[in-house]
Scaffold this motif. Structure first.
Motif, PDB file in Angstrom:
ATOM      1  N   ILE A 246      30.459  30.998  31.822  1.00  0.00           N
ATOM      2  CA  ILE A 246      28.974  31.337  32.503  1.00  0.00           C
ATOM      3  C   ILE A 246      29.027  33.164  32.222  1.00  0.00           C
ATOM      4  O   ILE A 246      30.515  33.530  32.941  1.00  0.00           O
ATOM      5  N   LYS A 247      28.336  33.334  31.687  1.00  0.00           N
ATOM      6  CA  LYS A 247      27.400  34.705  31.142  1.00  0.00           C
ATOM      7  C   LYS A 247      26.659  35.735  32.011  1.00  0.00           C
ATOM      8  O   LYS A 247      25.943  34.869  31.402  1.00  0.00           O
ATOM      9  N   PHE A 248      27.335  36.099  33.068  1.00  0.00           N
ATOM     10  CA  PHE A 248      26.467  37.345  33.521  1.00  0.00           C
ATOM     11  C   PHE A 248      25.543  38.379  32.813  1.00  0.00           C
ATOM     12  O   PHE A 248      26.670  38.978  32.796  1.00  0.00           O
ATOM     13  N   ASP A 249      24.279  39.160  32.175  1.00  0.00           N
ATOM     14  CA  ASP A 249      24.451  39.724  31.393  1.00  0.00           C
ATOM     15  C   ASP A 249      23.429  40.978  33.036  1.00  0.00           C
ATOM     16  O   ASP A 249      23.325  40.835  33.852  1.00  0.00           O
ATOM     17  N   GLU A 285      35.468  49.383  34.062  1.00  0.00           N
ATOM     18  CA  GLU A 285      35.795  49.320  32.824  1.00  0.00           C
ATOM     19  C   GLU A 285      36.375  47.653  32.155  1.00  0.00           C
ATOM     20  O   GLU A 285      36.180  47.164  32.392  1.00  0.00           O
ATOM     21  N   SER A 286      36.260  47.046  31.012  1.00  0.00           N
ATOM     22  CA  SER A 286      36.140  46.124  30.588  1.00  0.00           C
ATOM     23  C   SER A 286      38.098  45.510  31.142  1.00  0.00           C
ATOM     24  O   SER A 286      38.530  46.627  30.917  1.00  0.00           O
ATOM     25  N   GLY A 287      37.781  44.260  30.381  1.00  0.00           N
ATOM     26  CA  GLY A 287      39.259  44.420  31.696  1.00  0.00           C
ATOM     27  C   GLY A 287      39.463  43.637  33.094  1.00  0.00           C
ATOM     28  O   GLY A 287      40.481  43.204  33.941  1.00  0.00           O
ATOM     29  N   LYS A 288      38.571  44.808  34.361  1.00  0.00           N
ATOM     30  CA  LYS A 288      39.067  44.376  35.549  1.00  0.00           C
ATOM     31  C   LYS A 288      37.992  42.936  35.965  1.00  0.00           C
ATOM     32  O   LYS A 288      36.920  42.362  35.313  1.00  0.00           O
ATOM     33  N   ARG A 301      32.666  44.191  28.542  1.00  0.00           N
ATOM     34  CA  ARG A 301      31.912  44.952  28.058  1.00  0.00           C
ATOM     35  C   ARG A 301      30.385  44.818  28.299  1.00  0.00           C
ATOM     36  O   ARG A 301      30.205  45.077  29.721  1.00  0.00           O
ATOM     37  N   ASP A 302      29.505  43.928  27.670  1.00  0.00           N
ATOM     38  CA  ASP A 302      28.036  43.782  28.726  1.00  0.00           C
ATOM     39  C   ASP A 302      27.633  42.190  29.632  1.00  0.00           C
ATOM     40  O   ASP A 302      26.564  43.077  29.881  1.00  0.00           O
ATOM     41  N   PHE A 303      28.962  42.075  29.583  1.00  0.00           N
ATOM     42  CA  PHE A 303      28.239  40.539  31.268  1.00  0.00           C
ATOM     43  C   PHE A 303      29.540  40.301  31.886  1.00  0.00           C
ATOM     44  O   PHE A 303      30.870  41.105  31.710  1.00  0.00           O
ATOM     45  N   LEU A 304      29.990  39.749  32.689  1.00  0.00           N
ATOM     46  CA  LEU A 304      30.901  39.347  33.483  1.00  0.00           C
ATOM     47  C   LEU A 304      30.706  38.325  33.181  1.00  0.00           C
ATOM     48  O   LEU A 304      30.005  36.902  32.805  1.00  0.00           O
ATOM     49  N   LEU A 305      32.022  37.438  33.200  1.00  0.00           N
ATOM     50  CA  LEU A 305      31.905  36.086  32.217  1.00  0.00           C
ATOM     51  C   LEU A 305      33.423  35.696  33.330  1.00  0.00           C
ATOM     52  O   LEU A 305      34.095  35.689  34.459  1.00  0.00           O
TER      53      LEU A 305
END
Length: 438
Positions: A246-249, A285-288, A301-305
């Motif tokens: 699930i991707k959160f914008d 930052e990305s990866g956290k 990047r632009d999403f929470l996965l």
């Protein structure tokens, strides 16, 4: 009370009349009264009694009482003994939570095995108020203030509108006998402290406390429905689902009036507890990432996965497998089928055709690592696999979960389900074609 109970059932649970019911019976006042009410109205009800072995001989006497009651009322009864303390220690649970998990799990097993339509418990209005106050002391969201549900899937609580005083009056009028749990008088547990020390004062302040509380619950439940409607509306704008992720914008989330409140509502069922860490991912930052007992939420990047823990590979797992020359199929860690074919066929994303004579065995199935190169079909030259992932807009989770099929010299044959390497692809000189299918 019988007349009031009958009206309540006719209005709210008319389907119970033709259903096969399993009722939980402790032997205490509430469950004895509910048993009597159901039998008086000729419901098809069987009983289930849990012996948690927490009160030595008293627990066994409760079980004997429940059996005797069932024999007197001609109800079928199921009984089960549990080593509750051992279960609590093993699973690091409180005694009360352990007992709850054990009993509800067993009730569902009985329901499935014997085709019971519904499971009934004897929770009443005072239980509801006590639960509300317990949640208040511990801190909770709106759902903790909306009370014990009258119906939760196949579990129904038909006594919730009735007070303990009403139930006691009914039992007295009908000369019913029941077992008193001595531990209910102890203030060792928070529920008993609230029952014996807090509620009497509140009822002294407001003699109509339960009636007032019922109105408050109705208001809170209506408010909860408004929140749920809003969350459903927002979900369609903010969320998208791809391959179980699930991707959160993030941009749309942060444009809302209170991103933290929305994140809580969107993620509360996924067992996260460190809500400040969850909110901090928006600016991280990305990866956290943040992990719950069942899920992982990662910034990309632009999403929470969001994904299930079993779908991610942050933990150390076996990620290197060998495949012998004569292998026709593997099922772990992924399912691949190897089949020789006579001619080229239309290739799909889930399958590739390779020149079997160009393969060097054993083949290797592994995760990607820095320094990997791919010679993509349809392109000139080679490309770093990390660059390929970036160009194809792979999310961090997609990169973590990607599998590579390589030859014995660790040269890539296939980024599985994504792109074939041209070094082993079929050509005009190919004599033996091997089809590899995911």
């Amino acid at each position: 009370m019988l007349q009031k109970f009958t009206k309540h059932i006719n209005i709210n649970f008319p389907f119970l009349k033709d259903a096969s019911l399993l009722m939980t019976i402790s032997g205490g006042l509430d469950s004895v009264v509910l048993t009597h009410l159901l039998n008086t109205l000729n419901f098809d009800v069987s009983l289930a009694h849990c012996n948690f072995k927490l009160r030595e001989k008293e627990s066994d006497l409760d079980e004997k009482f429940a059996i005797k009651l069932s024999q007197k009322s001609c109800n079928q009864i199921f009984t089960k003994k549990f080593d509750t303390n051992q279960f609590a220690i093993k699973n690091k649970l409180s005694t009360q939570i352990a007992a709850r998990e054990l009993r509800y799990s067993w009730f569902q097993v009985l329901a499935a095995k014997h085709n019971f339509d519904y499971i009934l418990t004897a929770h009443h209005a005072d239980d509801n108020l006590e639960t509300f106050l317990i949640n208040l002391t511990r801190g909770t969201g709106l759902e903790g203030f909306t009370g014990i549900p009258t119906k939760n899937e196949n579990i129904i609580r038909p006594l919730l509108p009735f007070s303990r005083d009403e139930i006691l009056a009914y039992a007295t009028k009908n000369n019913l006998t029941w077992r008193e749990d001595a531990s209910n008088a102890s203030t060792k547990y928070i529920r008993n402290k609230i029952r014996h020390q807090v509620l009497p004062i509140l009822k002294e302040i407001n003699p109509s406390l339960l009636s007032s509380f019922s109105k408050t619950l109705n208001h809170l439940q209506e408010s909860k429905k408004i929140v749920e409607d809003r969350i459903n509306e927002v979900s369609s704008e903010i969320l998208q689902s791809e391959n179980g992720i699930i991707k959160f914008d993030i941009a749309k989330l942060t444009s809302l009036s209170n991103p933290k409140a929305y994140l809580y509502q969107l993620l509360k069922k996924y067992n996260f507890t460190e809500w400040n860490d969850v909110v901090n991912l928006l600016d991280a930052e990305s990866g956290k990432y943040v992990i719950s007992s069942s899920h992982q939420l990662i910034k990309d990047r632009d999403f929470l996965l969001l994904s299930k823990n079993k779908d991610v590979t942050l933990s150390k797992v076996e990620s290197f497998f060998q495949i012998d020359k004569n292998t026709s199929e593997i099922t772990k860690p992924i399912h691949l089928v190897f089949k020789e074919v006579d001619e080229k066929s239309t290739q799909k994303k889930q399958a590739i055709l390779v020149d079997k004579d160009l393969l060097k065995y054993p083949l290797i199935l592994r995760k990607w690592k820095n320094g990997d190169y791919l010679y993509p079909t349809g392109m000139q030259g080679k490309k770093k696999l990390s660059k390929f992932f970036k160009d194809e807009k792979f999310s961090l989770l997609e990169k973590q979960n990607a599998w590579l099929l390589c030859n014995a010299e660790n040269e890539i044959i296939w980024v599985i389900n994504h792109r074939q390497d041209r070094r082993s692809s079929v050509n005009i000189n190919t004599k033996n074609i091997l089809q590899i299918t995911l």
